[in-house]
Design a protein around this motif. Structure first.
Motif, PDB file in Angstrom:
ATOM      1  N   PRO A  10       0.849  -1.190   0.000  1.00  0.00           N
ATOM      2  CA  PRO A  10       0.000   0.000   0.000  1.00  0.00           C
ATOM      3  C   PRO A  10       0.887   1.243   0.000  1.00  0.00           C
ATOM      4  CG  PRO A  10       0.144  -0.913   2.212  1.00  0.00           C
ATOM      5  CD  PRO A  10       0.938  -1.827   1.315  1.00  0.00           C
ATOM      6  N   TYR A  12       0.892   5.568   0.179  1.00  0.00           N
ATOM      7  CA  TYR A  12       0.266   6.884   0.293  1.00  0.00           C
ATOM      8  C   TYR A  12       1.381   7.927   0.305  1.00  0.00           C
ATOM      9  CZ  TYR A  12      -2.283  10.814   2.276  1.00  0.00           C
ATOM     10  OH  TYR A  12      -2.825  12.053   2.495  1.00  0.00           O
ATOM     11  N   VAL A  43      -0.638  -0.559  -4.543  1.00  0.00           N
ATOM     12  CA  VAL A  43      -1.944   0.072  -4.297  1.00  0.00           C
ATOM     13  C   VAL A  43      -1.733   1.548  -3.998  1.00  0.00           C
ATOM     14  CG1 VAL A  43      -4.047   0.031  -2.913  1.00  0.00           C
ATOM     15  CG2 VAL A  43      -2.772  -2.097  -3.285  1.00  0.00           C
ATOM     16  N   ASP A  45      -3.079   4.653  -2.498  1.00  0.00           N
ATOM     17  CA  ASP A  45      -4.147   5.002  -1.566  1.00  0.00           C
ATOM     18  C   ASP A  45      -4.431   6.509  -1.602  1.00  0.00           C
ATOM     19  OD1 ASP A  45      -5.982   4.966   0.478  1.00  0.00           O
ATOM     20  OD2 ASP A  45      -4.505   4.785   2.083  1.00  0.00           O
ATOM     21  N   ALA A  80      -6.454   0.208   2.037  1.00  0.00           N
ATOM     22  CA  ALA A  80      -5.540  -0.058   0.920  1.00  0.00           C
ATOM     23  C   ALA A  80      -5.122  -1.536   0.920  1.00  0.00           C
ATOM     24  CB  ALA A  80      -4.311   0.845   1.033  1.00  0.00           C
ATOM     25  N   SER A 301     -12.875   0.206   0.898  1.00  0.00           N
ATOM     26  CA  SER A 301     -12.248   1.170  -0.008  1.00  0.00           C
ATOM     27  C   SER A 301     -12.873   1.014  -1.392  1.00  0.00           C
ATOM     28  CB  SER A 301     -10.734   0.915  -0.091  1.00  0.00           C
ATOM     29  OG  SER A 301     -10.481  -0.450  -0.358  1.00  0.00           O
TER      30      SER A 301
END
Ligand code: UDP
Ligand code: MG
Length: 316
Positions: A10, A12, A43, A45, A80, A301
């Motif tokens: 994940p 971000y 992923v 996020d 995520a 999500s």
């Protein structure tokens, strides 16, 4: 056909990490490419920086192995990870942070344990020398509280998200209907044959941690309410205490000779009682909030874009 292993990361706001993460992980995975096919599930996020464009360029470069999943906004780490689990096509699935704090070099050992029959392989951090004093002490508190409430669940101390799950374990987690899932609670909940691998947690390679005090408190509350209803039951501990205080204050009123002593006793008791009531309400409010989230039944999500890698497309 070779077995497929998916590795979920994940991300971000990890523009400084995407390339180096892919490079390091692919380097490790390519050593096993004669026996396994791999899928690197990146992923995004809801990053606000260049994370997603860089992910897409990694996918263009390594189209055989890189799968991209883009969420419609920032849902937080748990959302995520869940999106990654929903899309991962592997016979086994590894979940790891993208900042190289979870070393990719451990993946072959995890796969070996899975091949020996483990459904879950948990990475447990033996040392936290790279963590700050604040992180170490809050982590100690978190695992202390979690273990005192975990009941029959066996929580691995110092184990975060770095885990390998068999397809059976992944399917079981995905079948759990909770919206507010905490991965490190869901995994021990499903049980199955579990092995632990210890490792030294490295420093974050680049970029900044996404977990400040506020998000850590909220994560801890989600974890505790997700694991146990014991705090609700503990509220009743206040009852005998308040009764004793009530009796004490009555005795104080009659025994204390000067008037102000009696008044003090009454005021102190009122303050303490109000404190107990507020704490009890706060505990109940926390559980009511969780009920509300679950009652709405929204997805953890929303996936906006998904592009599987060639290794996965060839199997479809
Ligand atoms: N992360 C995420 N969404 C968020 C916050 C974090 O996907 O809202 C990812 C982040 O990019 C990283 C992992 O979760 O890959 C762990 O985050 P971080 O390193 O900030 O946590 P720490 O190691 O400091 O606990
Ligand atoms: Mg980190």
């Amino acid at each position: 056909m070779k077995k497929l292993v998916s590795v979920i990361a994940p991300m971000y706001n990890e523009e400084k990490m995407v390339h180096v993460y892919c490079e390091e992980t692919i380097k490790v995975l390519s050593q096993l490419s004669d026996r396994y096919d791999f899928e690197l599930v990146l992923v995004n996020d809801g990053s606000k920086d260049n994370t997603y464009p860089i992910m897409l360029s990694e996918q263009a470069e390594h189209s055989d192995i890189v799968t991209t999943v883009c969420l419609s906004r920032n849902f937080g780490l748990e959302g995520a990870v869940n999106a990654g689990l929903r899309k991962a096509a592997g016979d086994a699935v590894v979940v790891m942070d993208a900042d190289l704090q979870d070393p990719p070099s451990l993946i072959p050992e995890m796969i070996a344990k899975w091949e020996q029959g483990a459904d879950v392989v948990v990475g447990s951090r033996v040392s936290r020398r790279s963590d700050s004093f604040f992180k170490k002490s809050t982590a100690g508190l978190y695992y202390g509280i979690m273990n005192s409430y975990s009941g029959r669940l066996k929580l691995e101390k110092n184990a975060a998200n770095f885990r390998l799950l068999s397809r059976k374990a992944v399917d079981q987690i995905l079948a759990m209907p909770e919206v507010n899932q905490v991965f490190r609670v869901s995994v021990p909940f499903v049980g199955m044959k579990t092995e632990v691998i210890e490792y030294d947690r490295d420093k974050r390679y680049a970029g900044k941690t996404k977990y400040g005090l506020r998000s850590m408190i909220s994560y801890a509350l989600d974890s505790i309410t997700g694991i146990s209803v014991e705090p609700l039951r503990k509220i009743s501990v206040f009852l005998p205490v308040t009764l004793l205080m009530f009796i004490g204050s009555i005795v104080g009123i009659f025994l204390a000779p000067p008037e102000w002593t009696a008044a003090c006793v009454v005021i102190m008791t009122a303050c303490l009682l109000t404190g107990f009531i507020l704490v009890s309400l706060a505990v109940m409010a926390e559980y009511i909030a969780q009920i509300m989230i679950e009652a709405k039944g929204r997805p953890t999500s929303v996936i906006y874009e998904y592009e599987p890698c060639r290794n996965v497309k060839e199997r479809q």
